[in-house]
Design an enzyme around this catalytic site. Sequence first.
Site, mmCIF file in Angstrom:
data_model
loop_
_atom_site.group_PDB
_atom_site.id
_atom_site.type_symbol
_atom_site.label_atom_id
_atom_site.label_comp_id
_atom_site.label_asym_id
_atom_site.label_seq_id
_atom_site.Cartn_x
_atom_site.Cartn_y
_atom_site.Cartn_z
ATOM 1 N N ASN A 24 9.431 2.847 0.493
ATOM 2 C CA ASN A 24 8.955 2.989 -0.880
ATOM 3 C C ASN A 24 10.020 2.651 -1.917
ATOM 4 O O ASN A 24 9.748 2.648 -3.121
ATOM 5 C CB ASN A 24 8.415 4.406 -1.110
ATOM 6 C CG ASN A 24 7.083 4.599 -0.408
ATOM 7 O OD1 ASN A 24 6.516 3.658 0.139
ATOM 8 N ND2 ASN A 24 6.580 5.825 -0.415
ATOM 9 N N ARG A 122 -7.529 4.857 -6.007
ATOM 10 C CA ARG A 122 -6.174 4.616 -6.511
ATOM 11 C C ARG A 122 -6.247 3.579 -7.613
ATOM 12 O O ARG A 122 -5.960 2.412 -7.412
ATOM 13 C CB ARG A 122 -5.276 4.148 -5.366
ATOM 14 C CG ARG A 122 -5.086 5.197 -4.312
ATOM 15 C CD ARG A 122 -4.308 4.679 -3.136
ATOM 16 N NE ARG A 122 -2.877 4.830 -3.286
ATOM 17 C CZ ARG A 122 -2.000 4.444 -2.373
ATOM 18 N NH1 ARG A 122 -2.406 3.874 -1.265
ATOM 19 N NH2 ARG A 122 -0.714 4.616 -2.562
ATOM 20 N N ASP A 304 3.231 12.409 1.036
ATOM 21 C CA ASP A 304 3.413 11.608 2.252
ATOM 22 C C ASP A 304 3.784 12.465 3.460
ATOM 23 O O ASP A 304 3.741 11.983 4.587
ATOM 24 C CB ASP A 304 4.495 10.539 2.029
ATOM 25 C CG ASP A 304 3.964 9.389 1.168
ATOM 26 O OD1 ASP A 304 2.741 9.306 0.951
ATOM 27 O OD2 ASP A 304 4.799 8.570 0.705
ATOM 28 N N ARG A 397 3.155 -0.273 9.362
ATOM 29 C CA ARG A 397 3.402 -0.519 7.931
ATOM 30 C C ARG A 397 4.527 0.373 7.424
ATOM 31 O O ARG A 397 5.201 0.027 6.455
ATOM 32 C CB ARG A 397 2.134 -0.228 7.112
ATOM 33 C CG ARG A 397 1.035 -1.244 7.303
ATOM 34 C CD ARG A 397 -0.108 -0.977 6.350
ATOM 35 N NE ARG A 397 0.389 -0.898 4.977
ATOM 36 C CZ ARG A 397 -0.257 -0.324 3.990
ATOM 37 N NH1 ARG A 397 -1.433 0.222 4.188
ATOM 38 N NH2 ARG A 397 0.254 -0.293 2.778
#
Length: 418
Positions: A24, A122, A304, A397
Site C-alpha cells: 500500500n 468503494r 486490513d 495480489r
Amino acid sequence: MSEKLIIQGGKSLEGSIDVPGAKNSALPLIAATLITDKSIHLKNVPGLKDVKTMLQMVQELGKRVESTGSNSVRISGAVSNNEAPMELVRKMRASFLVLAPLICRTGKAEVPLPGGCNIGTRPVDLHLEGLKDLGATIEQRDGKIIARADKLQGSDIFFDYPSVGATEQLLMAAVGARGRTRLYNGAQEPEIRDLAEFLNELGANVSLDGSIINVEGGQEFNGTTYEVLPDRIAAGTYMLAVGATGGSVNVESVDIPSLKPLTLKLKKAGLKIVEGDNSIRIEKTERPENLEVITLPYPGFPTDLQAPITSMLTLAKGKSVIKETVFDSRFGHVAELSKMGADISVTNSSTVFVEGKNSLRGTEVEATDIRAGAALVIAGLAGEGKTEITGLKHLDRGYSKLLEHLQEIGANAERVDT
Ligand code: UD1
C-alpha cells in the site's frame, strides 16, 4: 490453470521472517513517479501482482521501467499518454491514483472508474471533489473520468472521511498545483507519511500535522532513490498466525510505531511481544484471550487486519466482538471459517460475533479477497488436518513470498496445481 495452497495444520510456528516492503506504499509511490521525468530508484519493492500491474500502468503511460534487482526498480522518462488503459484500472483500485499526476503533467487525464477487491462499495467521490476544489473540471463518460486543468491551483480541502486513496490523490495533486494547499481531515496511515516523505525527497514541500496536511505546491522536482516502508499488514498477518497456532517467531524489518494498534491488542489477548529496534518477537503458549475490536482509520485498528484477527479469535477463550466500520461488506472469510468449524456470525450492522473454540478443522475453502485469504491461511495453520485454499490470485495480489515465509517459520504448506 488454477492452483491451491495446501496446509497441514496444527503445528506451532518457530523461526523468523523478513517482512517485505508495503504494497500500500509501493503502489502510490509508483503512481507518483509520473509527476517527474527524472529518474527514480525504488528499493524494497514487494514482488506482487498489484505492483506489476502498477508498473505496467506507468509503462503504458510512457515511463521506462527497469528492474535493478529482485526488489528494486528504476523508473524514468516522460509521460507520453494520458489515457489509462481500462484493463489495468479494472484489476486494481489503486491504479486510479494515476489521475492526479497525469493532470499535473499533461493538463488532462482519462482514467476508467476502478475495480479491485470485492469488499463493498468503494466510490471515488472524495478524490473527484478534492480535484474540483483545486480547479479541475471533471466529466464522467462511458465509465471513465475525464479530468482537465491547465494548472491546478492550491486550495483548502476538507475530507468528509479520511480516505487513504483520496488523501494520496490530493497530496500528489497539491504538490503539482500552484500555491498553498491544506488538506483537512486527511488520512494518517503510515503509507501517507511514506508518500509525503517520498514527495519531499523529490523536492516537494509537504508537512504533516496530524490530520492536517500542508503543501506548498509548484516546486521543481528532482530524481531520488527511495526505500519503501515495511508492510505492517503482512507483518501483522504473520503475528496473528502465531497468535492462532502458538510458538515463537521473530518478525524482522518492521516499522514498530505503525504496528502499535495491533501489538497493543495482542498484548491484551495475552501474547508476549518483545519489540526491538526494527523487529518484533512474538510468543504464545496458551489460547489467546477474547477481544473487542473495532476497525477505524489509522491510528485505529486496521481494516486490513480485521479478517486475520477474526481467525485468531475463533480460537480464543470466550466471546469476541469485531466491528468493521471502514468497508461495508468485508466478511468473505466468515462463511469459510464456519466451514472449518468456527462458531461465528455476522450481523447486518457489520459486527462479527465469535465464540472461541478449542480447535478448527481443515477443509476446502476459498479466498474471496486478499485479507479474507490471509484469514484462511491463519485458520489453516491452526486447524487440525488438511486445509485446501483456492482463490490464490487474491493472496498473490497482497502477499509477496507467502509460501516461502510460511515454510521459514516451520509451516507444512505447499502450492499445487489443480
Ligand atoms: C486503502 C488500502 C486498503 C485499505 C484501505 C483502508 C491501498 C492500495 N489500499 O484503500 O488496503 O483497506 O485503504 O485502510 O492503499 N470512500 C468513499 N469515497 C471516496 C473514497 C473512499 O466513500 O472517494 C470510502 C470507501 O468506500 C471505504 C472508505 O472510504 O468505505 C475507506 O476507503 P479508502 O480509505 O479510500 O481506502 P482505499 O484507499 O481504497
